[in-house]
Design an enzyme around this catalytic site. Sequence first.
Site, PDB file in Angstrom:
ATOM      1  N   LYS A 203       0.665  -1.084  -0.156  1.00 55.70           N
ATOM      2  CA  LYS A 203       0.326   0.282   0.375  1.00 55.70           C
ATOM      3  C   LYS A 203       0.664   1.385   0.131  1.00 55.70           C
ATOM      4  O   LYS A 203       0.699   2.462  -0.936  1.00 55.70           O
ATOM      5  CB  LYS A 203      -1.145  -0.230   0.835  1.00 55.70           C
ATOM      6  CG  LYS A 203      -1.851  -0.831   1.261  1.00 55.70           C
ATOM      7  CD  LYS A 203      -3.331  -0.608   1.461  1.00 55.70           C
ATOM      8  CE  LYS A 203      -4.437  -1.384   1.335  1.00 55.70           C
ATOM      9  NZ  LYS A 203      -4.352  -3.042   2.203  1.00 55.70           N
TER      10      LYS A 203
ATOM     11  N   GLU B  72      -9.852   6.148   3.372  1.00 54.80           N
ATOM     12  CA  GLU B  72     -11.093   5.379   4.021  1.00 54.80           C
ATOM     13  C   GLU B  72      -9.688   4.135   3.925  1.00 54.80           C
ATOM     14  O   GLU B  72      -8.849   4.254   3.624  1.00 54.80           O
ATOM     15  CB  GLU B  72     -11.473   5.142   2.698  1.00 54.80           C
ATOM     16  CG  GLU B  72     -11.656   4.166   2.145  1.00 54.80           C
ATOM     17  CD  GLU B  72     -10.308   4.292   0.978  1.00 54.80           C
ATOM     18  OE1 GLU B  72     -10.364   5.185   0.530  1.00 54.80           O
ATOM     19  OE2 GLU B  72      -9.983   3.850   0.449  1.00 54.80           O
TER      20      GLU B  72
ATOM     21  N   SER C 194       1.465  -9.949  -1.234  1.00 55.97           N
ATOM     22  CA  SER C 194       1.986  -8.321  -1.312  1.00 55.97           C
ATOM     23  C   SER C 194       1.285  -7.490   0.515  1.00 55.97           C
ATOM     24  O   SER C 194       1.652  -6.661   0.471  1.00 55.97           O
ATOM     25  CB  SER C 194       0.149  -7.933  -0.953  1.00 55.97           C
ATOM     26  OG  SER C 194      -1.162  -8.927  -0.271  1.00 55.97           O
TER      27      SER C 194
HETATM   28  C1  PLP Z   1      -5.257  -4.072   1.357  1.00 53.48           C
HETATM   29  C2  PLP Z   1      -4.068  -5.036   0.586  1.00 53.48           C
HETATM   30  C3  PLP Z   1      -4.715  -6.053   0.186  1.00 53.48           C
HETATM   31  C4  PLP Z   1      -6.420  -5.929  -1.052  1.00 53.48           C
HETATM   32  O1  PLP Z   1      -5.421  -4.571  -1.281  1.00 53.48           O
HETATM   33  P1  PLP Z   1      -5.601  -4.579  -3.522  1.00 53.48           P
HETATM   34  O2  PLP Z   1      -5.384  -2.970  -3.576  1.00 53.48           O
HETATM   35  O3  PLP Z   1      -6.979  -6.175  -3.980  1.00 53.48           O
HETATM   36  O4  PLP Z   1      -4.059  -4.916  -3.854  1.00 53.48           O
HETATM   37  C5  PLP Z   1      -3.734  -7.326  -0.358  1.00 53.48           C
HETATM   38  N1  PLP Z   1      -3.389  -7.361   0.897  1.00 53.48           N
HETATM   39  C6  PLP Z   1      -3.028  -6.849   1.567  1.00 53.48           C
HETATM   40  C7  PLP Z   1      -1.741  -6.976   2.093  1.00 53.48           C
HETATM   41  C8  PLP Z   1      -3.057  -5.341   2.115  1.00 53.48           C
HETATM   42  O5  PLP Z   1      -3.389  -4.611   3.444  1.00 53.48           O
END
Ligand code: PLP
Length: 392
Positions: free
Chosen positions: A89, A111, A377
């Site tokens: 993020k 948000e 992610s």
């Molecule tokens: C917020 C988040 C997501 C999902 O958001 P995307 O916009 O679909 O990437 C996925 N993995 C983590 C670790 C997150 O914090």
Amino acid sequence: MKYQVDKNGFFGRFGGAYVPEILYKCVHDLQEAYLPILESKEFQDEYNALLRDYVGRPSPLYYANRMSQKYGCKLYLKREDLNHTGAHKINNTVGQILMAKKMGKTRIIAETGAGQHGVATATVCALMNMKCEVFMGATDVERQHVNVERMKMLGATVHPVRTGNMTLSDACSEAIRDWCCHPEDTFYIVGSTMGPHPYPDIVAKMQSIISKEIKEQLEEKIGRDYPDYLIACVGGGSNAAGTIYHYIDDTRVKIVLAEAGGHGIDTDHTAATIHCGSEGILHGARTLVMQNEDGQIQEAFTISAGLDYPGIGPMHADLAEKGREQVLAINDDEAIRAGFELTRLEGIIPAIESAHAVAALSKLKFNPDDVVVLTVSGRGDKDIETYLNARS
Ligand SMILES: *Cc1c(COP(=O)(O)O)cnc(C)c1O
């Protein structure tokens, strides 16, 4: 790149900017401003320096030996979990706050659902000395207490939202409402590839650093700059968009995305918007939405707070419909199992969101030579209780 948003903000049938009259000027100004800013040398220099020295990029592309053996392929993990604040993020919040500064804005709103985007926003606001206000559903404020305290410690004001289900979707609506009241001085930092045009395109471009690095790192490691498969989880779609960005036109690369099935796509407890949603307008964009026959938004359900969104970025609605993306629904129990597996085989505790992408591996049939790049992610520290409760 051939695949692009059109000048009205559409990806095929999806996207656009469906905003109340009072926001029209704000959104229009941003539409006019974002590309010249993004493409300027000044922005690129500042952005890349922060990504390197503050976020810690490039994130490693790690060859996962034991997982490769298990799944009969060559598996590389793109380690977004190693970024500052623990997820992808921050790539986006660093970029958008620079953009806000260039546009002369002095107040930031955002948000957040699980609080990850809120923390990433509060972090860069502290860095840049900007006033920061975060909207968060009251239910999430309780569930994600530690992230609320992190945001406050970073100097942000957190507003609990008590409308609707008191979760992410309501927080988005409230942030848009706040923006309507302060259009002059406020920049709204959207956390995923959602919202009115140009946000889906802005966020995808900020996250595109992920696939830019994958190209360079694959070239260095295997002597060719593309994989056979790309795998990522998808909530609103930002880490997935970043992972695929520079490969969308390259049909040698198969794209597999994992959305949150919750208890299963044949139950009422699911967040699998691409499987179960229908066309509608949510938070300023035409996209796939979980809704009943009357167009009332249905609450999404998944064990993963970061995938808990009843919509999907318009780019993914389009790419999935065109067959460019294969989308799998991964249920809670499958994600939990995959999270434990990555932990035990590679010593990496993934975010429960990322564990959905890991679970996709067992649903695919690979050739031994297939090069697979999977984006982790985020890290799983925030999810330890979730993992333990699900196991007992
Ligand atoms: C917020 C988040 C997501 C999902 O958001 P995307 O916009 O679909 O990437 C996925 N993995 C983590 C670790 C997150 O914090």
